[in-house]
Design an enzyme around this catalytic site. Structure first.
Site, PDB file in Angstrom:
ATOM      1  N   GLU A 279       0.620  -7.193  -2.042  1.00 36.34           N
ATOM      2  CA  GLU A 279       1.147  -7.859  -3.239  1.00 36.34           C
ATOM      3  C   GLU A 279       2.618  -7.582  -3.506  1.00 36.34           C
ATOM      4  O   GLU A 279       3.163  -8.048  -4.498  1.00 36.34           O
ATOM      5  CB  GLU A 279       0.295  -7.481  -4.446  1.00 36.34           C
ATOM      6  CG  GLU A 279      -1.097  -8.080  -4.344  1.00 36.34           C
ATOM      7  CD  GLU A 279      -2.098  -7.498  -5.331  1.00 36.34           C
ATOM      8  OE1 GLU A 279      -1.666  -6.804  -6.269  1.00 36.34           O
ATOM      9  OE2 GLU A 279      -3.308  -7.729  -5.156  1.00 36.34           O
ATOM     10  N   GLN A 384       0.010  -2.358  -0.103  1.00 36.18           N
ATOM     11  CA  GLN A 384      -1.311  -2.082   0.437  1.00 36.18           C
ATOM     12  C   GLN A 384      -1.412  -2.676   1.835  1.00 36.18           C
ATOM     13  O   GLN A 384      -0.726  -3.638   2.156  1.00 36.18           O
ATOM     14  CB  GLN A 384      -2.364  -2.717  -0.450  1.00 36.18           C
ATOM     15  CG  GLN A 384      -2.265  -4.237  -0.496  1.00 36.18           C
ATOM     16  CD  GLN A 384      -2.772  -4.803  -1.801  1.00 36.18           C
ATOM     17  OE1 GLN A 384      -1.999  -5.141  -2.677  1.00 36.18           O
ATOM     18  NE2 GLN A 384      -4.076  -4.896  -1.927  1.00 36.18           N
TER      19      GLN A 384
END
Lengths: 573, 573
Positions: A279, A384
């Site tokens: 993200e 991530q």
């Protein structure tokens, strides 16, 4: 409509109460005063039927009227009173015993992680087993976090675990996705696309994310769903599911990819302007994770059409359409940085400026709360696992050397501002030989809620991270992969454990895998002979028998580095 | 605080009224009943001083209190009554006569466009001349559109016109920008950048755009401002301005670019994750317009530091910092598509899927009202000149062949859903030889409000498009460029005109340029001899004299195509 009834008025005595949610029976909670729990001579606890016992039932429906829901609750209570508390508890215990027989992961040498892995598995089961064809939410039913929404991580992290441990729950979750197909088709049409565009964030199937660069643009959810379908079908051999649910999900997601991408002048199939799992990047071209999982999605759909021509015809899909999916899959662009010898997460990513980690104070994490997305999106900083997630789930598309180089490269950029990262870093760290590091990530994923690592467990547990604990153990240290339906293992024990044992269900079999530093033993607890691969060697495990094989030494590679201050905590066993 | 007073009670007689805003005097409107307008024997109208005459004055301040503003208004009225209506009107007429002497553009053969160009120039002057160191808003003071905000197009389109026709107004507008420097520095710091990040949309200097991908990320405004500074300084030779305003604007914008970009492993200077002028693309790497204008910005700032070491030192800038700007400018990435032989608007742009123009119905324009940005951003579709804008303002960075190819390529992608496009398409169409097409775009830019082409003139006139009418005439058909302060012309008459004449102010000179199909005449109406270039040939125009030169034939090139249905209306003269 919501209704709940109590079988007795609530007792006001100052008594501790055991309260259990029945994983097996719909809509039932059981409660009994602790003074009814009797300790037997062997130390086990049973419940006496005397005294005050409460049954609590609940019902919910978005469609039926209150009286019908009330009837359902009354019926549950009537049945509960008929069965009695002991019967219910025995029932529940039997259910869980069966689950643990199929699913338990045993770690020798780290009781804290043993506890955490079981806690994780229990919550994964709780979230999945009683979903009853509704979405498995990011927090399960444990808290208000994310307002009850479900995301792509259910299919990506939770369903692989359920598929190998409680397959009916995985099927139920996918049947729920299937039930939202009309909305996903509408959404695709609204976006000018074919097939089905599933929501990145939803409760009932509508896209509930208002921020499209990190919501709608995260199309990889289509491939995550398709991957869960393929895995479930391969593991459960559930043909009814395939005909009723699987083929349609595969066909509609393949159509999405085919219309989302296009061929460029050189005949390469590009998927531009999408957001991958990470993200801290958005709206990029040819995200490797997206393209590789879309590639598998396209091929799986083509296979399904070939296998079920009549069902495919009912969906308007034929061999020509299937061929166009295969062609797109064949031509798909996978960016590569020749100078660095690594895969850019998306096109151009490795040319971006590196985040200045040295000047980022520890209290500035998570970065998204302290820096504008303008800054995060344009630099090399990873929230991530994204490329590393591709190394796990499409590991068949990378060489060992690529995996090691890619992992080291992204390890130096990944800050783990999401709980959806540590488990995948554990899996690939283990694969490329960094077993200690993998163990630290394993600890972080598994203990996220027991140690409240994100300081937000009050909002509910992190179901995907907990499922990730199983992935870290089984796919990480067990090295289990299932590319193209082939079950392969590459067990390697982390130095801080003495032994690791796990069990999985696979095509009518129950397999136990246990290993220490030197050797691994594969035992078929149930079912016909099974062919697997152990560290690259084909093995046929006979029925009701075990095979033991030596474990080759792990490759020795220089330890990767993490961004300043973002090394995982050393797991002290 | 706002105040207005009337010199007399409003007369209630049913009389037509002339109402004029004094361009020359601050805060004054004049009104007189039409029965006071007397037609003289030569047909001119004068105003009799008898009868009822109204003076209206207004004042505004964001800082002073109401009594002070009221005093200002009273003073304006007192002065007006002292001067008298005739004096005021003479005054205003003299002011405008002087403006037209310096700025008029005459078209022989198209009265509709002649009217439009003068309407355009008048409104450009009105918006700029009375801005009084406040922002020139997108609608000037003519309507509520954009809520009074000003954007990058003031510096990009309006100030070049004012610089050559009413330079004091250009200086005032830049002094206003300069007055907002503290806010721009704060914004840069907030974004983790150095120097000044000017707002894409603002009233008083704060960023007022809430959508950062098309607001904050449109950093090119810094280079637009710097370009306007360099042009004004070059044309007006205003050293006071340079010391007080220019050098600081150049230094702070150069610092922005230096911190926004970075060197990659190959030593190239990249500016990633920004948005160019075209609002149908966002957050891309190495936008050509941005990088080329940033390059000029960096070099101009370095020059300014070398020229004014003491003033630079006061800003903390030295020759080492200037050298780092020159290096960045030298190393800047300009993407190139070798296979197509064109410049991608930004990296990767030419690999994206082309918008399906054939299937886009006419009523689906403007696209932004009918398709999601998700779809627009990821495809080749251009709202407004972006790469073509670079061909104009950084034409020195392209070969003639590149310009022709680039123009044709982007012409086929540009839908002109913005009024900031036609004028630039006119300029480059004229340069590469498509004179008829240029004329059509010229007509569209000039008549945007007289013909209410956007059906929104009720919200106010399109100041930048109107300024663009001058650009289309002067930079388009006149071929005027001023790269590096060198004044060059390449006049070519569009077939539908018989003659075109324009005037500009340049370094203490007043120059008239007139041309027909065959030859161009350069006349110095005022000032010392001037060196210019005519179609590549150096010319020295003597003082108070004219030089006439033949016009070489235009290159013959295949007509470019526009997206289906987006060809500009043929201008019928």
């Amino acid at each position: 409509m919501q209704a709940s009834l109590q079988s007795e008025d609530f007792f006001e005595r100052d008594a501790r109460v055991i309260l259990a949610h029945s994983t097996r029976r719909s809509g039932l909670l059981m409660a009994a005063g602790m003074d009814h729990v009797v300790e037997g001579p062997d130390g086990t606890e049973t419940v006496s039927e005397s005294g005050v016992i409460k049954f609590l039932a609940y019902g919910w429906s978005s469609q039926r009227l209150l009286p019908a829901v009330r009837d359902q609750v009354v019926a549950a209570l009537t049945q509960a009173r008929h069965t009695g508390l002991k019967g219910l508890l025995d029932d529940q215990r039997a259910y869980l015993d069966e689950f643990w027989d199929c699913a338990d992961v045993e770690l020798e040498g780290d009781t804290g992680l043993q506890q955490a892995v079981r806690f994780a598995l229990f919550h994964t089961l709780q979230a999945g087993a009683r979903a009853e064809q509704r979405a498995i939410a990011a927090k399960g039913l444990t808290g208000p976090g994310y307002d009850g929404h479900t995301f792509w991580d259910t299919e990506r992290f939770v369903l692989p675990v359920l598929t190998y441990t409680a397959p009916r729950a995985a099927a139920d979750a996918l049947r729920w996705r299937h039930s939202t197909l009309d909305l996903a088709r509408e959404r695709a049409a609204q976006l000018g696309l074919r097939g089905a565009a599933f929501p990145w964030r939803t409760i009932r199937g509508h896209e509930s994310s208002g921020y499209w660069p990190a919501g709608t643009a995260a199309f990889h959810i289509a491939a995550d769903i398709a991957d869960a379908v393929v895995r479930y079908q391969s593991v459960a051999e559930d043909e009814e599911f395939e005909r009723e649910v699987g083929i349609e999900l595969l066909v509609e997601t393949a159509r999405l990819w085919r219309s989302l991408g296009h061929h460029d002048a050189e005949g390469r199939f590009r998927i531009d302007g999408v957001t991958g799992p990470d993200e801290y990047s958005a709206i990029a071209d040819n995200n490797v994770y997206t393209n590789l999982t879309a590639q598998r999605n396209l091929r799986a759909a083509a296979d399904a059409v070939a296998r079920h021509p009549r069902h495919a015809a009912a969906l308007g899909a034929d061999l020509e359409e299937a061929a166009s999916w295969r062609d797109a899959a064949h031509d798909i662009v996978i960016p590569w940085d020749e100078a660095l010898g690594v895969h850019p997460q998306s096109e151009g990513f490795t040319s971006h400026q590196r985040w200045d980690f040295d000047r980022t104070e520890p209290d500035r994490y998570p970065l998204l709360l302290h820096f504008p997305y303008f800054d995060l999106y344009r630099k090399q900083v990873v929230k991530q696992a994204d490329l590393v997630l591709a190394l796990h789930w499409r590991g068949d598309a990378f060489t060992d050397e690529e995996k090691a180089r890619d992992f080291a490269y992204y390890e130096s950029l990944t800050v783990r501002d999401s709980s959806l990262s540590a488990c995948t870093q554990a899996v690939i760290a283990a694969e490329v030989g960094h077993l200690d590091l993998a163990y630290d990530y394993f600890g972080e994923a598994a203990r996220v809620d027991l140690d409240d690592l994100g300081r937000n467990t009050r909002d509910g547990v992190h179901i995907a991270s907990l499922a990730g604990a199983w992935l870290a153990a089984v796919a990480g240290f067990g090295g289990m992969r299932d590319h193209d339906g082939n079950l392969t293992f590459a067990p390697r024990l982390p130095p801080r454990l003495e032994r690791l044992t796990f069990r999985i269900l696979f095509r009518g079999r129950r397999l136990k895998v246990e290993f220490d530093t030197n050797e691994a033993t594969y035992t078929l607890l149930e079912g016909p002979p099974l062919v697997i691969t152990h560290h690259g060697d084909r093995l046929e495990i006979p029925a009701d028998a075990a095979l033991t094989k030596p474990i080759p030494p792990a490759p020795v590679r220089a330890a990767p580095t993490q961004p300043t201050g973002r090394k995982p905590a050393r797991r002290m066993s």
